[in-house]
Design a protein around this motif. Sequence first.
Motif, PDB file in Angstrom:
ATOM      1  N   GLN A 100      -3.093   5.906   2.766  1.00  0.00           N
ATOM      2  CA  GLN A 100      -3.505   7.074   2.527  1.00  0.00           C
ATOM      3  C   GLN A 100      -3.182   8.431   3.289  1.00  0.00           C
ATOM      4  O   GLN A 100      -2.900   9.584   3.048  1.00  0.00           O
ATOM      5  N   GLU A 148       0.865  -1.080  -0.086  1.00  0.00           N
ATOM      6  CA  GLU A 148       0.098   0.080   0.089  1.00  0.00           C
ATOM      7  C   GLU A 148       0.844   1.191  -0.169  1.00  0.00           C
ATOM      8  O   GLU A 148       0.632   2.127  -0.674  1.00  0.00           O
ATOM      9  N   ARG A 149       1.869   1.120   0.665  1.00  0.00           N
ATOM     10  CA  ARG A 149       2.844   2.397   0.753  1.00  0.00           C
ATOM     11  C   ARG A 149       3.636   2.636  -0.369  1.00  0.00           C
ATOM     12  O   ARG A 149       3.672   3.645  -0.879  1.00  0.00           O
ATOM     13  N   LYS A 168       0.370   9.644   2.890  1.00  0.00           N
ATOM     14  CA  LYS A 168       0.586  10.194   1.741  1.00  0.00           C
ATOM     15  C   LYS A 168      -0.092  11.727   1.789  1.00  0.00           C
ATOM     16  O   LYS A 168       0.392  12.623   1.474  1.00  0.00           O
ATOM     17  N   LYS A 169      -1.273  11.908   2.376  1.00  0.00           N
ATOM     18  CA  LYS A 169      -1.672  13.149   2.608  1.00  0.00           C
ATOM     19  C   LYS A 169      -0.950  13.937   3.568  1.00  0.00           C
ATOM     20  O   LYS A 169      -0.821  15.148   3.225  1.00  0.00           O
ATOM     21  N   PHE A 212       1.404   4.586  -2.867  1.00  0.00           N
ATOM     22  CA  PHE A 212       1.434   5.899  -2.403  1.00  0.00           C
ATOM     23  C   PHE A 212       2.881   6.768  -2.486  1.00  0.00           C
ATOM     24  O   PHE A 212       2.789   7.947  -2.211  1.00  0.00           O
TER      25      PHE A 212
END
Length: 182
Positions: free
Chosen positions: A150, A118-119, A153-154, A122
Amino acid sequence: MIRLLDFLAAFFGLLFLWPLLLAVTIIGLFDTGSPIFVQERVGRNKKPFKLIKFRTMSIETTSVASHLANNASITKWGGFLRKTKIDELPQLINVLKGEMSLVGPRPNLFNQEELINEREVFGVYDVLPGITGLAQVQNIDMSTPQLLAQIDKKMIDSLTLKNYFKYILMTVTGSGAGDAVK
């Protein structure tokens, strides 16, 4: 600019906090016999580094993500260290060495494959991991890999000097519950 702030904060933090670090180390010797915990983590560009913390669990505890560990493994002294976040202070050495930042995504273990995937999507591994960050002050841990990636990333996309200090201040004043041990 952030690297300079990290370096100065880590240097002066270690310089002024050495009596506390020494006291915690000595008490930790009586608690577990091994007060320092070193664990290989995923760093910037997925390079391994040795994360340094004060030991909060018994020595026999299996090396897994905190949300997969058992509450019974945490010592009484370790519970205090986690609650006060003092267990994180040795990571100032990692910051001083340039392996971590004060603010960034928390470094995960290499066996957390779902989170790593997942990382990677992003681009989270393009930056230094941190001691604290947006996910930590919002109590988002590694048990929800997609959400964590997520939020990381934000944070990366919106990290300003103001937010850098905001996350540090929120952490020091008690925002975020720390590691979610079951």
